[in-house]
Scaffold this motif. Structure first.
Motif, PDB file in Angstrom:
ATOM      1  N   GLY A  43      -2.532 105.731  19.686  1.00 42.69           N
ATOM      2  CA  GLY A  43      -3.361 106.916  19.518  1.00 42.69           C
ATOM      3  C   GLY A  43      -2.601 108.164  19.136  1.00 42.69           C
ATOM      4  N   ARG A  44      -1.293 108.046  18.964  1.00 42.26           N
ATOM      5  CA  ARG A  44      -0.475 109.194  18.593  1.00 42.26           C
ATOM      6  C   ARG A  44       0.262 108.883  17.293  1.00 42.26           C
ATOM      7  N   PRO A  45       0.309 109.840  16.375  1.00 44.82           N
ATOM      8  CA  PRO A  45       0.877 109.546  15.061  1.00 44.82           C
ATOM      9  C   PRO A  45       2.398 109.567  15.036  1.00 44.82           C
ATOM     10  N   GLU A  46       2.935 108.828  14.078  1.00 45.01           N
ATOM     11  CA  GLU A  46       4.316 108.931  13.684  1.00 45.01           C
ATOM     12  C   GLU A  46       4.374 109.604  12.312  1.00 45.01           C
ATOM     13  N   VAL A  47       5.585 109.948  11.871  1.00 43.77           N
ATOM     14  CA  VAL A  47       5.791 110.613  10.589  1.00 43.77           C
ATOM     15  C   VAL A  47       6.514 109.658   9.650  1.00 43.77           C
ATOM     16  N   MET A  48       5.983 109.500   8.432  1.00 40.12           N
ATOM     17  CA  MET A  48       6.579 108.624   7.435  1.00 40.12           C
ATOM     18  C   MET A  48       7.130 109.466   6.284  1.00 40.12           C
ATOM     19  N   THR A  78      24.273 107.950  -2.194  1.00 40.43           N
ATOM     20  CA  THR A  78      24.993 106.869  -2.867  1.00 40.43           C
ATOM     21  C   THR A  78      24.246 105.540  -2.823  1.00 40.43           C
ATOM     22  N   LYS A  79      23.280 105.393  -1.886  1.00 40.93           N
ATOM     23  CA  LYS A  79      22.595 104.117  -1.703  1.00 40.93           C
ATOM     24  C   LYS A  79      21.118 104.147  -2.073  1.00 40.93           C
ATOM     25  N   GLY A  80      20.595 105.306  -2.471  1.00 44.06           N
ATOM     26  CA  GLY A  80      19.208 105.387  -2.890  1.00 44.06           C
ATOM     27  C   GLY A  80      18.226 105.522  -1.747  1.00 44.06           C
ATOM     28  N   GLY A  81      16.953 105.329  -2.066  1.00 42.42           N
ATOM     29  CA  GLY A  81      15.877 105.625  -1.136  1.00 42.42           C
ATOM     30  C   GLY A  81      15.652 104.566  -0.076  1.00 42.42           C
ATOM     31  N   ALA A  82      15.038 105.004   1.033  1.00 41.30           N
ATOM     32  CA  ALA A  82      14.554 104.130   2.101  1.00 41.30           C
ATOM     33  C   ALA A  82      13.269 104.732   2.635  1.00 41.30           C
ATOM     34  N   PHE A  83      12.428 103.907   3.239  1.00 38.67           N
ATOM     35  CA  PHE A  83      11.204 104.367   3.893  1.00 38.67           C
ATOM     36  C   PHE A  83      11.526 104.530   5.368  1.00 38.67           C
ATOM     37  N   ALA A  84      11.446 105.768   5.878  1.00 37.82           N
ATOM     38  CA  ALA A  84      11.855 106.064   7.252  1.00 37.82           C
ATOM     39  C   ALA A  84      10.676 106.532   8.086  1.00 37.82           C
ATOM     40  N   ILE A  85      10.740 106.255   9.383  1.00 39.93           N
ATOM     41  CA  ILE A  85       9.689 106.633  10.339  1.00 39.93           C
ATOM     42  C   ILE A  85      10.316 107.489  11.427  1.00 39.93           C
ATOM     43  N   TYR A  86       9.709 108.642  11.679  1.00 34.10           N
ATOM     44  CA  TYR A  86      10.184 109.583  12.698  1.00 34.10           C
ATOM     45  C   TYR A  86       9.133 109.746  13.792  1.00 34.10           C
ATOM     46  N   GLY A  87       9.630 110.022  15.000  1.00 34.41           N
ATOM     47  CA  GLY A  87       8.798 110.389  16.127  1.00 34.41           C
ATOM     48  C   GLY A  87       9.204 111.751  16.650  1.00 34.41           C
ATOM     49  N   PRO A  88       8.654 112.184  17.804  1.00 33.29           N
ATOM     50  CA  PRO A  88       8.967 113.513  18.332  1.00 33.29           C
ATOM     51  C   PRO A  88      10.442 113.727  18.639  1.00 33.29           C
ATOM     52  N   THR A  89      11.201 112.659  18.861  1.00 29.15           N
ATOM     53  CA  THR A  89      12.620 112.810  19.204  1.00 29.15           C
ATOM     54  C   THR A  89      13.555 112.435  18.059  1.00 29.15           C
ATOM     55  N   GLY A  90      13.004 112.127  16.889  1.00 23.98           N
ATOM     56  CA  GLY A  90      13.863 111.821  15.755  1.00 23.98           C
ATOM     57  C   GLY A  90      13.506 110.508  15.089  1.00 23.98           C
ATOM     58  N   LYS A  91      14.443 110.002  14.291  1.00 22.72           N
ATOM     59  CA  LYS A  91      14.182 108.794  13.519  1.00 22.72           C
ATOM     60  C   LYS A  91      14.029 107.585  14.433  1.00 22.72           C
ATOM     61  N   ILE A  92      12.975 106.796  14.170  1.00 16.43           N
ATOM     62  CA  ILE A  92      12.718 105.579  14.935  1.00 16.43           C
ATOM     63  C   ILE A  92      13.322 104.372  14.232  1.00 16.43           C
ATOM     64  N   ARG A 124      18.021 105.588  -7.176  1.00 12.87           N
ATOM     65  CA  ARG A 124      16.990 104.559  -7.116  1.00 12.87           C
ATOM     66  C   ARG A 124      16.033 104.955  -5.997  1.00 12.87           C
ATOM     67  N   TRP A 125      14.742 104.954  -6.289  1.00 15.16           N
ATOM     68  CA  TRP A 125      13.739 105.618  -5.447  1.00 15.16           C
ATOM     69  C   TRP A 125      12.602 104.674  -5.128  1.00 15.16           C
ATOM     70  N   LEU A 126      11.816 105.015  -4.134  1.00 11.00           N
ATOM     71  CA  LEU A 126      10.595 104.272  -3.815  1.00 11.00           C
ATOM     72  C   LEU A 126       9.441 105.259  -3.660  1.00 11.00           C
ATOM     73  N   ALA A 127       8.248 104.800  -4.010  1.00 11.11           N
ATOM     74  CA  ALA A 127       7.052 105.645  -3.980  1.00 11.11           C
ATOM     75  C   ALA A 127       6.055 105.090  -2.974  1.00 11.11           C
ATOM     76  N   PRO A 128       5.825 105.795  -1.856  1.00  8.40           N
ATOM     77  CA  PRO A 128       4.964 105.272  -0.794  1.00  8.40           C
ATOM     78  C   PRO A 128       3.499 105.136  -1.205  1.00  8.40           C
ATOM     79  N   LEU A 129       2.861 104.119  -0.615  1.00  7.28           N
ATOM     80  CA  LEU A 129       1.411 103.968  -0.676  1.00  7.28           C
ATOM     81  C   LEU A 129       0.771 104.447   0.618  1.00  7.28           C
ATOM     82  N   GLY A 130       1.390 104.138   1.768  1.00  7.50           N
ATOM     83  CA  GLY A 130       0.842 104.553   3.041  1.00  7.50           C
ATOM     84  C   GLY A 130       0.932 103.447   4.070  1.00  7.50           C
ATOM     85  N   ALA A 131       0.047 103.510   5.058  1.00 11.16           N
ATOM     86  CA  ALA A 131       0.073 102.571   6.185  1.00 11.16           C
ATOM     87  C   ALA A 131      -1.346 102.186   6.574  1.00 11.16           C
ATOM     88  N   ALA A 132      -1.509 100.929   6.953  1.00  8.88           N
ATOM     89  CA  ALA A 132      -2.792 100.409   7.433  1.00  8.88           C
ATOM     90  C   ALA A 132      -2.552  99.008   7.969  1.00  8.88           C
TER      91      ALA A 132
END
Length: 246
Positions: free
Chosen positions: A95-100, A107-121, A132-140
């Motif tokens: 019931g509480r959101p995370e941040v994407m 030097t290593k390009g993009g990653a998809f990261a998830i953060y919470g109130p205390t930092g990266k999860i 080299r990059w990635l383009a998010p779609l989202g979460a479900a």
């Protein structure tokens, strides 16, 4: 009509992105430590990839909690946030959101990261190469098994591979890959499409790799099902598809 897809495991932009702030409505007083909003901070040109139209990326992430306090997370000099804006979603079902976010190693390009109130999860592996990059779609819960997945296009201008990862117990495990799709052209300040839910079923809205067909993709957990939505791959067409208009 659905058909099965074989599975293969600018300055203007600066102003828009500086103002971008994701808020979650309806945060109650009893959830003081719940994430209420997030935004990128500390604009920087230390990477200079310019995939989103200019050389401005972000060196920091500010998370606002339900009690109005903020927490600041500053990246090391060899990382940037290479994204349009942070995205909020409840990934673990509490019931509480995370941040994407897209977090890039210079030097290593993009990653998809998830953060919470205390930092990266957690985060996905970096692509492995600079620029080299990635383009998010989202979460479900894309496959309907009760576990949330995140989805993105790995190298939308080169590899054009859809990647799906399961998020469970604070970790990401790879779910599926499918080549031949994209959601971004070099220099565009936004990312097309996303994940919509029409008639209770999550679908990923994308373009085919050659930008000739707009598609809705479903993933059952073992099989991809593709519905072609027409030859219009303009942003208005993507927007209509996201509202279940086609």
């Amino acid at each position: 009509m659905l058909h099965r897809v074989p599975r293969r495991v600018s300055r203007a932009r600066r102003a828009v992105r500086a103002a971008a702030y994701v808020w979650l409505a309806g945060v109650g007083a009893g959830h003081a430590q719940e994430i209420a909003g997030a935004r990128f901070t500390d604009p920087t040109e230390r990477y200079g990839h310019a995939i989103l139209g200019d050389a401005i990326e972000w060196g920091g992430l500010e998370i606002t909690l339900g009690d109005g306090t903020t927490r600041q997370f500053t990246l090391p000099q060899d990382h940037v946030f290479e994204d349009v804006a942070p995205r909020l979603a409840d990934l673990d079902g509490d019931g509480r959101p995370e941040v994407m976010v897209v977090e890039t190693d210079v030097t290593k390009g993009g990653a998809f990261a998830i953060y919470g109130p205390t930092g990266k999860i957690t985060e996905t592996p970096h692509i492995g190469t600079r620029n080299r990059w990635l383009a998010p779609l989202g979460a479900a819960d894309i496959d309907g098994d009760g576990i949330t997945e995140i989805a993105y296009i790995d190298r939308p201008h080169l590899a054009k591979v859809l990647r799906i990862w399961r998020y469970e117990n604070g970790t990401l495990t790879q779910g599926a890959d499918l080549a031949g799709f994209t959601n971004h052209r070099i220099g565009e300040a936004d990312i097309a499409g996303g994940i919509r839910t029409c008639n209770g079923t999550p679908e990923m809205i994308l373009a085919t790799a050659n930008w000739r067909t707009l598609v809705a993709l479903r993933w059952t957990g073992s099989t991809f099902l593709q519905a072609d939505l027409g030859s219009d791959t303009s942003r208005p067409a993507f927007n209509r598809a996201m509202t279940c208009a086609n």
